[in-house]
Write a protein that holds these residues in place. Structure first.
Motif, mmCIF file in Angstrom:
data_model
loop_
_atom_site.group_PDB
_atom_site.id
_atom_site.type_symbol
_atom_site.label_atom_id
_atom_site.label_comp_id
_atom_site.label_asym_id
_atom_site.label_seq_id
_atom_site.Cartn_x
_atom_site.Cartn_y
_atom_site.Cartn_z
ATOM 1 N N HIS A 103 54.349 32.110 64.091
ATOM 2 C CA HIS A 103 53.341 32.844 64.850
ATOM 3 C C HIS A 103 52.796 33.964 63.966
ATOM 4 C CE1 HIS A 103 54.263 30.902 68.679
ATOM 5 N NE2 HIS A 103 55.544 31.060 68.412
ATOM 6 N N CYS A 138 48.213 36.751 68.337
ATOM 7 C CA CYS A 138 48.854 35.820 67.414
ATOM 8 C C CYS A 138 47.734 35.213 66.590
ATOM 9 C CB CYS A 138 49.587 34.734 68.187
ATOM 10 S SG CYS A 138 50.177 33.397 67.124
ATOM 11 N N GLU A 140 48.235 33.036 63.942
ATOM 12 C CA GLU A 140 48.592 31.792 63.245
ATOM 13 C C GLU A 140 48.498 30.699 64.301
ATOM 14 O OE1 GLU A 140 49.434 31.253 60.082
ATOM 15 O OE2 GLU A 140 49.571 33.333 59.411
ATOM 16 N N TYR A 141 47.780 29.635 64.004
ATOM 17 C CA TYR A 141 47.619 28.600 65.015
ATOM 18 C C TYR A 141 48.978 28.003 65.370
ATOM 19 C CZ TYR A 141 46.278 24.623 67.656
ATOM 20 O OH TYR A 141 46.181 23.712 68.677
ATOM 21 N N CYS A 142 49.328 28.056 66.668
ATOM 22 C CA CYS A 142 50.673 27.636 67.068
ATOM 23 C C CYS A 142 50.663 26.659 68.229
ATOM 24 C CB CYS A 142 51.516 28.878 67.397
ATOM 25 S SG CYS A 142 50.769 29.935 68.645
ATOM 26 N N HIS A 146 47.937 28.802 71.878
ATOM 27 C CA HIS A 146 47.688 29.820 70.845
ATOM 28 C C HIS A 146 46.677 30.884 71.270
ATOM 29 C CE1 HIS A 146 46.578 31.663 67.064
ATOM 30 N NE2 HIS A 146 45.370 31.211 67.184
ATOM 31 N N MET A 149 47.979 33.630 73.449
ATOM 32 C CA MET A 149 49.138 34.386 72.989
ATOM 33 C C MET A 149 48.680 35.793 72.568
ATOM 34 S SD MET A 149 52.078 33.087 70.424
ATOM 35 C CE MET A 149 53.444 34.183 69.981
HETATM 36 CU CU1 CUA Z 1 51.488 32.026 68.441
HETATM 37 CU CU2 CUA Z 1 49.310 31.382 67.716
#
Ligand code: CUA
Length: 156
Positions: A103, A138, A140-142, A146, A149
Protein backbone atom coordinates in the motif's frame (compact mmCIF):
# COMPACT_ATOMS: atom_id res chain seq x y z
CA UNK A 1 49.11 21.40 -24.50
CA UNK A 2 46.25 20.67 -26.89
CA UNK A 3 43.95 23.56 -27.56
CA UNK A 4 40.45 23.05 -26.14
CA UNK A 5 37.76 24.48 -28.43
CA UNK A 6 35.92 27.39 -26.91
CA UNK A 7 32.46 25.83 -26.86
CA UNK A 8 33.86 22.72 -25.21
CA UNK A 9 35.44 24.81 -22.52
CA UNK A 10 32.13 26.59 -21.99
CA UNK A 11 30.31 23.27 -21.52
CA UNK A 12 32.99 22.04 -19.11
CA UNK A 13 32.54 25.14 -16.98
CA UNK A 14 28.75 24.89 -17.19
CA UNK A 15 28.87 21.22 -16.06
CA UNK A 16 31.10 22.11 -13.15
CA UNK A 17 28.73 24.89 -12.06
CA UNK A 18 25.70 22.57 -12.32
CA UNK A 19 27.47 19.93 -10.22
CA UNK A 20 28.11 22.49 -7.49
CA UNK A 21 24.51 23.79 -7.65
CA UNK A 22 23.04 20.25 -7.39
CA UNK A 23 25.31 19.37 -4.46
CA UNK A 24 24.34 22.60 -2.72
CA UNK A 25 20.62 21.86 -3.30
CA UNK A 26 21.06 18.36 -1.86
CA UNK A 27 22.92 19.71 1.14
CA UNK A 28 20.30 22.38 1.71
CA UNK A 29 17.45 19.85 1.53
CA UNK A 30 19.17 17.45 3.93
CA UNK A 31 20.58 19.89 6.49
CA UNK A 32 18.73 23.16 5.96
CA UNK A 33 15.19 21.84 5.46
CA UNK A 34 15.69 18.61 7.39
CA UNK A 35 14.39 16.37 4.61
CA UNK A 36 15.21 12.73 5.13
CA UNK A 37 14.23 9.57 3.36
CA UNK A 38 11.85 7.26 5.19
CA UNK A 39 13.69 4.49 6.98
CA UNK A 40 13.04 0.80 7.21
CA UNK A 41 12.69 0.42 10.95
CA UNK A 42 12.11 -3.30 11.18
CA UNK A 43 10.37 -6.34 9.81
CA UNK A 44 7.50 -8.39 11.25
CA UNK A 45 5.86 -11.45 9.72
CA UNK A 46 2.75 -9.90 8.11
CA UNK A 47 0.43 -12.39 9.86
CA UNK A 48 1.89 -11.36 13.26
CA UNK A 49 1.52 -7.59 12.78
CA UNK A 50 -1.75 -7.22 14.70
CA UNK A 51 -0.31 -8.87 17.85
CA UNK A 52 3.14 -7.26 17.74
CA UNK A 53 3.72 -4.00 19.66
CA UNK A 54 3.21 -1.21 18.85
CA UNK A 55 0.87 -2.42 16.08
CA UNK A 56 -1.38 -4.28 18.53
CA UNK A 57 -2.56 -0.83 19.68
CA UNK A 58 -2.62 1.51 16.67
CA UNK A 59 -3.15 5.19 17.30
CA UNK A 60 -1.39 8.37 18.40
CA UNK A 61 0.37 8.61 21.76
CA UNK A 62 2.87 10.84 23.52
CA UNK A 63 5.99 8.74 24.04
CA UNK A 64 7.79 11.40 26.07
CA UNK A 65 6.90 15.04 26.79
CA UNK A 66 6.65 16.81 23.41
CA UNK A 67 7.34 13.71 21.29
CA UNK A 68 4.59 11.72 19.66
CA UNK A 69 4.18 8.46 17.87
CA UNK A 70 1.51 7.64 15.29
CA UNK A 71 1.11 3.91 14.77
CA UNK A 72 -0.98 2.92 11.78
CA UNK A 73 -1.82 -0.41 10.17
CA UNK A 74 -2.76 -0.61 6.50
CA UNK A 75 -4.80 -3.39 4.97
CA UNK A 76 -7.00 -3.82 1.93
CA UNK A 77 -8.74 -1.39 1.94
CA UNK A 78 -8.33 0.93 4.83
CA UNK A 79 -6.10 2.38 7.52
CA UNK A 80 -6.40 1.61 11.24
CA UNK A 81 -7.22 4.05 12.69
CA UNK A 82 -8.82 5.81 9.70
CA UNK A 83 -8.52 9.20 11.36
CA UNK A 84 -5.73 10.49 13.59
CA UNK A 85 -5.25 13.71 15.52
CA UNK A 86 -1.73 15.04 15.94
CA UNK A 87 -0.39 18.09 17.77
CA UNK A 88 0.89 21.14 15.90
CA UNK A 89 4.54 22.08 16.45
CA UNK A 90 5.70 18.81 18.03
CA UNK A 91 7.52 16.01 16.24
CA UNK A 92 5.42 12.98 15.35
CA UNK A 93 7.08 9.71 14.39
CA UNK A 94 4.92 7.76 11.99
CA UNK A 95 5.31 3.98 12.25
CA UNK A 96 3.29 2.19 9.64
CA UNK A 97 3.10 -1.24 8.13
CA UNK A 98 0.82 -3.36 6.00
CA UNK A 99 -0.66 -6.72 6.94
CA UNK A 100 -1.38 -7.95 3.45
CA UNK A 101 -0.12 -6.34 0.25
CA UNK A 102 1.77 -3.23 -0.86
CA UNK A 103 0.00 0.00 0.00
CA UNK A 104 0.98 3.65 -0.07
CA UNK A 105 0.74 6.34 2.57
CA UNK A 106 0.55 9.91 1.41
CA UNK A 107 -0.64 12.81 3.54
CA UNK A 108 -1.84 15.60 1.27
CA UNK A 109 -0.07 18.92 1.70
CA UNK A 110 2.94 17.42 3.51
CA UNK A 111 6.07 15.53 2.53
CA UNK A 112 4.78 12.37 4.25
CA UNK A 113 4.97 9.84 1.47
CA UNK A 114 5.72 6.23 2.28
CA UNK A 115 5.49 2.89 0.59
CA UNK A 116 4.13 0.18 2.85
CA UNK A 117 5.42 -3.33 2.28
CA UNK A 118 3.81 -6.27 4.10
CA UNK A 119 5.32 -6.52 7.58
CA UNK A 120 8.01 -3.95 6.94
CA UNK A 121 7.90 -1.02 9.35
CA UNK A 122 8.13 2.29 7.50
CA UNK A 123 9.12 5.15 9.74
CA UNK A 124 9.23 8.89 9.23
CA UNK A 125 9.30 11.87 11.56
CA UNK A 126 7.25 14.93 10.74
CA UNK A 127 6.25 18.13 12.51
CA UNK A 128 3.00 19.78 11.48
CA UNK A 129 3.51 23.56 11.42
CA UNK A 130 -0.11 24.68 11.05
CA UNK A 131 -3.43 23.35 12.26
CA UNK A 132 -5.56 21.81 9.57
CA UNK A 133 -7.08 18.75 8.05
CA UNK A 134 -5.16 16.60 5.60
CA UNK A 135 -6.45 13.88 3.36
CA UNK A 136 -4.57 10.61 3.71
CA UNK A 137 -4.49 8.39 0.66
CA UNK A 138 -3.10 5.08 -0.46
CA UNK A 139 -1.11 5.83 -3.60
CA UNK A 140 -0.05 2.32 -4.57
CA UNK A 141 -2.62 0.45 -6.61
CA UNK A 142 -3.86 -2.33 -4.34
CA UNK A 143 -6.93 -3.76 -5.99
CA UNK A 144 -10.67 -3.20 -6.23
CA UNK A 145 -10.97 -0.93 -3.18
CA UNK A 146 -7.83 1.13 -3.81
CA UNK A 147 -9.71 4.32 -4.66
CA UNK A 148 -11.63 4.07 -1.37
CA UNK A 149 -8.53 3.60 0.77
CA UNK A 150 -8.43 7.03 2.36
CA UNK A 151 -8.22 8.54 5.80
CA UNK A 152 -7.72 11.81 7.60
CA UNK A 153 -4.94 13.45 9.56
CA UNK A 154 -6.01 16.37 11.71
CA UNK A 155 -3.31 18.66 13.08
CA UNK A 156 -4.56 20.69 16.04
CU1 CUA B 1 -4.06 0.44 -0.58
CU2 CUA B 1 -4.12 1.39 -2.77
Amino acid sequence: MAKVPRYEKAFLILSAIMLVVFLAALGYAAFGMGLHLPTRAGQIRPEDVSRTPPFDHPGVREVEPGRWEAVIVARAWGFTPPEIRVPVGQPVTFKITSVDIVHGFYVDGTRINLMLLPGQISQLEYTFRRPGEHLLICHEYCGAGHHAMVGRVIAE
